[in-house]
Write a protein that holds these residues in place. Structure first.
Motif, PDB file in Angstrom:
ATOM      1  N   LEU A 184     -10.022  -3.995  93.388  1.00  0.00           N
ATOM      2  CA  LEU A 184      -9.618  -2.843  93.006  1.00  0.00           C
ATOM      3  C   LEU A 184      -8.755  -3.134  91.816  1.00  0.00           C
ATOM      4  O   LEU A 184      -9.019  -2.482  90.582  1.00  0.00           O
ATOM      5  N   ARG A 185      -7.762  -4.142  91.602  1.00  0.00           N
ATOM      6  CA  ARG A 185      -7.011  -4.526  90.603  1.00  0.00           C
ATOM      7  C   ARG A 185      -7.853  -4.758  89.231  1.00  0.00           C
ATOM      8  O   ARG A 185      -7.414  -4.175  88.228  1.00  0.00           O
ATOM      9  N   ARG A 186      -8.946  -5.370  89.554  1.00  0.00           N
ATOM     10  CA  ARG A 186      -9.763  -5.854  88.269  1.00  0.00           C
ATOM     11  C   ARG A 186     -10.360  -4.434  87.564  1.00  0.00           C
ATOM     12  O   ARG A 186     -10.454  -4.171  86.548  1.00  0.00           O
ATOM     13  N   ARG A 187     -11.030  -3.522  88.667  1.00  0.00           N
ATOM     14  CA  ARG A 187     -11.634  -2.353  88.126  1.00  0.00           C
ATOM     15  C   ARG A 187     -10.366  -1.443  87.432  1.00  0.00           C
ATOM     16  O   ARG A 187     -10.993  -0.696  86.420  1.00  0.00           O
ATOM     17  N   LEU A 188      -9.373  -1.353  88.120  1.00  0.00           N
ATOM     18  CA  LEU A 188      -8.367  -0.243  87.435  1.00  0.00           C
ATOM     19  C   LEU A 188      -7.904  -1.026  86.037  1.00  0.00           C
ATOM     20  O   LEU A 188      -7.214  -0.324  85.259  1.00  0.00           O
ATOM     21  N   ARG A 189      -7.905  -2.243  85.855  1.00  0.00           N
ATOM     22  CA  ARG A 189      -7.632  -2.969  84.317  1.00  0.00           C
ATOM     23  C   ARG A 189      -8.627  -2.614  83.462  1.00  0.00           C
ATOM     24  O   ARG A 189      -8.305  -2.683  82.354  1.00  0.00           O
ATOM     25  N   THR A 190      -9.722  -2.249  83.886  1.00  0.00           N
ATOM     26  CA  THR A 190     -10.781  -1.585  82.687  1.00  0.00           C
ATOM     27  C   THR A 190     -10.345  -0.217  82.072  1.00  0.00           C
ATOM     28  O   THR A 190      -9.540   0.349  82.471  1.00  0.00           O
ATOM     29  N   HIS A 191     -11.159  -0.025  80.931  1.00  0.00           N
ATOM     30  CA  HIS A 191     -10.829   1.182  80.285  1.00  0.00           C
ATOM     31  C   HIS A 191     -10.862   2.358  80.986  1.00  0.00           C
ATOM     32  O   HIS A 191     -10.099   3.217  81.124  1.00  0.00           O
ATOM     33  N   GLY A 192     -11.988   2.439  81.896  1.00  0.00           N
ATOM     34  CA  GLY A 192     -12.299   3.357  82.948  1.00  0.00           C
ATOM     35  C   GLY A 192     -11.127   3.606  83.990  1.00  0.00           C
ATOM     36  O   GLY A 192     -10.604   4.578  84.415  1.00  0.00           O
ATOM     37  N   ARG A 246      -7.794   2.715  83.469  1.00  0.00           N
ATOM     38  CA  ARG A 246      -6.718   3.297  83.025  1.00  0.00           C
ATOM     39  C   ARG A 246      -6.765   4.561  82.847  1.00  0.00           C
ATOM     40  O   ARG A 246      -5.912   5.422  83.020  1.00  0.00           O
ATOM     41  N   ARG A 247      -7.885   5.154  82.444  1.00  0.00           N
ATOM     42  CA  ARG A 247      -8.186   6.583  82.449  1.00  0.00           C
ATOM     43  C   ARG A 247      -8.010   7.179  83.793  1.00  0.00           C
ATOM     44  O   ARG A 247      -7.570   8.259  84.078  1.00  0.00           O
ATOM     45  N   LEU A 248      -8.371   6.418  84.960  1.00  0.00           N
ATOM     46  CA  LEU A 248      -8.389   6.954  86.320  1.00  0.00           C
ATOM     47  C   LEU A 248      -6.932   7.309  86.575  1.00  0.00           C
ATOM     48  O   LEU A 248      -6.361   8.021  87.295  1.00  0.00           O
ATOM     49  N   ILE A 249      -6.175   6.053  86.143  1.00  0.00           N
ATOM     50  CA  ILE A 249      -4.542   6.022  86.543  1.00  0.00           C
ATOM     51  C   ILE A 249      -4.022   7.173  85.747  1.00  0.00           C
ATOM     52  O   ILE A 249      -3.100   7.889  86.296  1.00  0.00           O
ATOM     53  N   ARG A 250      -4.513   7.657  84.388  1.00  0.00           N
ATOM     54  CA  ARG A 250      -3.863   8.670  83.666  1.00  0.00           C
ATOM     55  C   ARG A 250      -4.387  10.243  84.360  1.00  0.00           C
ATOM     56  O   ARG A 250      -3.725  11.072  84.388  1.00  0.00           O
ATOM     57  N   PHE A 251      -5.657  10.127  85.109  1.00  0.00           N
ATOM     58  CA  PHE A 251      -6.274  11.331  85.412  1.00  0.00           C
ATOM     59  C   PHE A 251      -5.482  11.682  86.862  1.00  0.00           C
ATOM     60  O   PHE A 251      -5.235  13.039  87.216  1.00  0.00           O
ATOM     61  N   ALA A 252      -4.950  10.737  87.617  1.00  0.00           N
ATOM     62  CA  ALA A 252      -4.424  10.855  89.167  1.00  0.00           C
ATOM     63  C   ALA A 252      -3.251  12.018  88.819  1.00  0.00           C
ATOM     64  O   ALA A 252      -3.280  12.679  89.716  1.00  0.00           O
ATOM     65  N   ALA A 271     -17.812   2.947  90.786  1.00  0.00           N
ATOM     66  CA  ALA A 271     -19.187   2.724  90.853  1.00  0.00           C
ATOM     67  C   ALA A 271     -19.372   1.412  90.102  1.00  0.00           C
ATOM     68  O   ALA A 271     -19.080   1.318  88.876  1.00  0.00           O
ATOM     69  N   GLY A 272     -20.089   0.732  90.788  1.00  0.00           N
ATOM     70  CA  GLY A 272     -20.494  -0.829  90.170  1.00  0.00           C
ATOM     71  C   GLY A 272     -19.179  -1.646  89.763  1.00  0.00           C
ATOM     72  O   GLY A 272     -18.234  -1.504  90.374  1.00  0.00           O
ATOM     73  N   ASP A 273     -19.238  -1.917  88.528  1.00  0.00           N
ATOM     74  CA  ASP A 273     -18.025  -2.949  88.077  1.00  0.00           C
ATOM     75  C   ASP A 273     -17.292  -2.026  87.189  1.00  0.00           C
ATOM     76  O   ASP A 273     -16.053  -2.612  86.880  1.00  0.00           O
ATOM     77  N   ASP A 274     -17.300  -0.625  87.092  1.00  0.00           N
ATOM     78  CA  ASP A 274     -16.284  -0.016  86.181  1.00  0.00           C
ATOM     79  C   ASP A 274     -16.162   1.320  86.791  1.00  0.00           C
ATOM     80  O   ASP A 274     -16.751   1.706  88.009  1.00  0.00           O
ATOM     81  N   LEU A 275     -15.505   2.087  86.219  1.00  0.00           N
ATOM     82  CA  LEU A 275     -15.057   3.424  86.684  1.00  0.00           C
ATOM     83  C   LEU A 275     -15.805   4.422  85.959  1.00  0.00           C
ATOM     84  O   LEU A 275     -15.947   4.227  84.867  1.00  0.00           O
TER      85      LEU A 275
END
Length: 160
Positions: A20-28, A30-36, A154-158
């Motif tokens: 999950l940490r790897r997915r959250l470090r992607t561009h998507g 970071r956007r999810l973290i901003r969206f929450a 979804a998959g490797d990215d958000l």
């Protein structure tokens, strides 16, 4: 200036599972973290407005519509920040789709509010019990619609 010190942020990151940490470090991610926070603020505005209207003995339809409108306004403003939009919004690509979806959500939430109060009366609930029952039912479509609207893994990215 950040809200959390780098030391605390790193400690929090270590608690997140590796995949999950790897997915959250992607561009998507970071956007999810901003969206929450945008989603949480919109939810709070919706539920708080709906609750205040119920306690003030506003009709179920008006309370539902007021809650929806408060949430929609907060969602639009904060989502622009979350998705890193700046400047004048594009009418066709941004504003009209948001308004169209928001109007559909408004119809659902207003109908849910009316239905919740009808069911509460049918169950013999009054006062605080009626308000809490309606509040809970009003929260269900808000959560479902937020889940459908928001980004998801979804998959490797958000993806949004």
């Amino acid at each position: 200036m950040t809200l959390v010190s780098p030391k605390n942020a790193e400690a929090i990151w270590r608690l997140v599972p590796g995949p999950l940490r790897r997915r959250l470090r992607t561009h998507g991610g970071r956007r999810l973290i901003r969206f929450a926070p945008a989603a949480v603020l919109a939810l709070c505005a919706t539920q708080l407005t709906y609750f205040i209207c119920q306690v003030a003995h506003v009709t179920a339809g008006i309370a539902g519509a007021a809650g929806w409108l408060a949430g929609a306004i907060v969602s639009y403003v904060v989502s622009r920040w979350a998705w890193e939009r700046s400047g004048r919004p594009h009418l066709v690509k941004e504003t009209l789709p948001f308004v169209a979806i928001s109007l559909c959500v408004g119809v659902v939430l207003t109908a849910t509010s009316k239905l919740a109060h009808y069911w509460a009366r049918e169950l013999g609930l009054h006062g605080a019990k009626e308000v809490l029952f309606a509040q809970g039912l009003y929260l269900l479509p808000v959560g479902l619609l937020a889940r459908l609207r928001g980004p998801r893994l979804a998959g490797d990215d958000l993806v949004g």
